[in-house]
Write an enzyme that holds these catalytic residues in place. Structure first.
Site, PDB file in Angstrom:
ATOM      1  N   PHE A  56      -7.822   1.585   5.544  1.00 45.27           N
ATOM      2  CA  PHE A  56      -7.014   0.943   6.581  1.00 45.27           C
ATOM      3  C   PHE A  56      -6.659  -0.496   6.220  1.00 45.27           C
ATOM      4  O   PHE A  56      -5.511  -0.912   6.355  1.00 45.27           O
ATOM      5  CB  PHE A  56      -7.762   0.981   7.914  1.00 45.27           C
ATOM      6  CG  PHE A  56      -7.872   2.357   8.501  1.00 45.27           C
ATOM      7  CD1 PHE A  56      -6.763   2.982   9.051  1.00 45.27           C
ATOM      8  CD2 PHE A  56      -9.078   3.026   8.511  1.00 45.27           C
ATOM      9  CE1 PHE A  56      -6.856   4.254   9.580  1.00 45.27           C
ATOM     10  CE2 PHE A  56      -9.186   4.294   9.049  1.00 45.27           C
ATOM     11  CZ  PHE A  56      -8.076   4.914   9.592  1.00 45.27           C
ATOM     12  N   GLY A  57      -7.638  -1.287   5.757  1.00 41.83           N
ATOM     13  CA  GLY A  57      -7.370  -2.674   5.433  1.00 41.83           C
ATOM     14  C   GLY A  57      -6.379  -2.830   4.304  1.00 41.83           C
ATOM     15  O   GLY A  57      -5.410  -3.589   4.399  1.00 41.83           O
ATOM     16  N   GLU A 117     -20.701  13.207  17.096  1.00 41.46           N
ATOM     17  CA  GLU A 117     -19.509  14.054  16.984  1.00 41.46           C
ATOM     18  C   GLU A 117     -19.777  15.299  16.158  1.00 41.46           C
ATOM     19  O   GLU A 117     -19.401  16.415  16.550  1.00 41.46           O
ATOM     20  CB  GLU A 117     -18.364  13.228  16.388  1.00 41.46           C
ATOM     21  CG  GLU A 117     -17.822  12.189  17.367  1.00 41.46           C
ATOM     22  CD  GLU A 117     -16.955  11.126  16.718  1.00 41.46           C
ATOM     23  OE1 GLU A 117     -16.158  10.499  17.429  1.00 41.46           O
ATOM     24  OE2 GLU A 117     -17.086  10.910  15.488  1.00 41.46           O
ATOM     25  N   ASP A 165     -14.854  -3.355   6.654  1.00 44.67           N
ATOM     26  CA  ASP A 165     -16.308  -3.181   6.767  1.00 44.67           C
ATOM     27  C   ASP A 165     -17.100  -4.145   5.911  1.00 44.67           C
ATOM     28  O   ASP A 165     -18.280  -4.394   6.176  1.00 44.67           O
ATOM     29  CB  ASP A 165     -16.700  -1.750   6.364  1.00 44.67           C
ATOM     30  CG  ASP A 165     -16.116  -0.694   7.282  1.00 44.67           C
ATOM     31  OD1 ASP A 165     -15.476  -1.072   8.271  1.00 44.67           O
ATOM     32  OD2 ASP A 165     -16.291   0.498   6.993  1.00 44.67           O
TER      33      ASP A 165
END
Length: 436
Positions: free
Chosen positions: A10-11, A171, A310
């Site tokens: 994502f980054g 999950e 992160d």
């Protein structure tokens, strides 16, 4: 100006997009050929979604940005004096890349807290390979149990242990019970899949610590109604072929559980290259390898090197996708301001909330003071995740798949192939020792 981005998560992806068409040459280096929507890995692992639903080629994603090129390789060495990064190709030959600005967005890997031998029997949940490995182990366990007579051996194949009570652990535990009680309920003759046990272990006093206690309590009740067995206040101290050993956090005798399928979601740590960068730069890092940064996300004393996502160890920033996205956009803005001769701004993370999927029709959504659980939480969870999927095709096909899942109990992406023992080791894989 040459901008080198390490990592296509994502980054890295959001940084490269924002720098598209800027007056810079951008190179994005990643050890995978595609961007992975990691929050939905467990849906791929349990057969609801396919690989194509949660990943997309980085080349395709960035093809319209003519000043951005993508390269396949793993960063292995940094020379900050010459501003070069040495990368390894899949065939283990190396090449060098120059930079004026370096963006470290390589993310984290699964941590076994120094017990790396656990990985052989307890795969993590960080990569597509992990998801496919888990899918194979999950459905193979039921197939093997079908061939066994009633007794302890069959029971061990129908017992699934999950280490870690965070969002991923919750999950995957809920999904396994749904597979057993809904998807496979009428497909076997010798076994009753709904009798499968799912054991969830965590060292804390409750699951989902990042959520409000009230929401976490609702998650506990939902998990218990599904049939997940919660074991809190314990540490998994050994993992082997036949199961796990857990030890009470407060002290006491260890207990063994026979489980032939063990999944690990208990912790993360910095990738090896990030630790190498911290060492070479003399930068401060925490015990997990997260690097301390200046207010603008640059490494103190090295204004040309940024850290996002992160790997940031400052400011108690959460290890979630939204932080990586916002960090990538912020670094791109810093580069643009440098080009314009303007001062950089401080990075300010905006908390867009948290969401966790428990079971079909049950999810948690926490946005500021808003607390939603159950069906409305599930709808909110779905829309949030779809909004961040890369590529319009991914969004449309994912929505269609979820609608089909609502209507039926089936999971259409649970086929798997067992390896051929006669095939030699495949070429073009990363190093046999993947710990580096």
């Amino acid at each position: 100006m040459k901008v080198l981005i390490i990592g296509g998560g994502f980054g890295g992806l959001f940084c490269a997009r924002r720098l598209g068409r800027a007056d810079v040459d951008v190179t994005l280096l990643d050890r995978a050929a595609g961007h992975l929507f990691q929050p939905l890995l467990y849906q791929c692992a349990t057969g609801t979604l396919s690989i194509g639903h949660i990943s997309r080629s980085l080349r395709e994603e960035l093809s319209r940005h003519r000043n951005v090129r993508t390269l396949l390789g793993e960063a292995v060495r940094l020379d900050p004096d010459t501003r070069t990064v040495t990368a390894m190709r899949p065939d283990e030959t190396t090449f060098s890349l120059d930079y004026d600005v370096l963006v470290l967005a390589a993310g984290m890997k699964q941590s076994y807290f120094g017990n790396e031998h656990f990985a052989e029997w307890a795969p993590g949940m960080k990569t597509l390979d992990d998801a496919l490995c888990i899918r194979q182990r999950l459905f193979t366990a039921f197939e093997i149990a079908e061939t066994l007579a009633p007794g302890p051996e069959r029971d061990s194949w129908l017992t699934f242990a999950v280490a870690g009570g965070g969002p991923t652990g919750v999950e995957i535990a809920g999904q396994i019970r749904e597979v057993a009680t809904r998807t496979l309920a009428n497909e076997f003759h010798s076994i009753a899949p709904e009798d499968a046990r799912v054991l969830l272990f965590d060292g804390g006093d409750r699951v989902l610590k990042s959520f409000a206690p009230g929401l976490a309590g609702k998650a506990v009740r939902t998990l218990q109604n599904l049939g997940v067995e919660l074991h809190m206040g314990v540490h998994v101290t050994d993992v082997g072929r036949d199961g796990v050993t857990v030890t009470p956090k407060a002290g006491g005798p260890a207990e063994q559980y026979a489980a032939r399928t063990v999944l690990w979601t208990a912790g993360v740590e910095a990738v090896p290259f990030a630790r190498h960068v911290a060492e070479v730069l003399g930068a401060d890092a925490d015990h997990s390898g997260r690097i301390m940064v200046a207010p603008d996300l640059s490494v103190p004393g090295r204004s040309e090197i940024f850290v996002v996502g992160d790997l940031v160890g400052s400011g108690d920033l959460p290890g979630v996708a939204e932080n990586a996205m916002q960090g990538g956009l912020h670094v791109a803005a810093c580069v643009r301001r440098d080009l314009d001769g303007k001062p950089r701004r401080r990075y300010r993370y905006r908390d867009l909330g948290s969401a966790a999927y428990i079971s079909r029709g049950n999810a948690l959504l926490q946005i500021g003071p808003i607390r939603i659980a159950g069906f409305l939480g599930w709808l909110g969870w779905g829309f949030i995740h779809i909004a961040f999927l890369t590529g319009v095709r991914n969004r449309i096909s994912t929505v269609a798949t979820w609608l089909a899942t609502i209507a039926r109990a089936g999971r259409y992406h649970r086929a798997f192939m067992l390896g051929d023992r006669g095939v030699s080791e495949q070429p073009y894989t990363w190093s046999k020792d993947d710990s580096r």
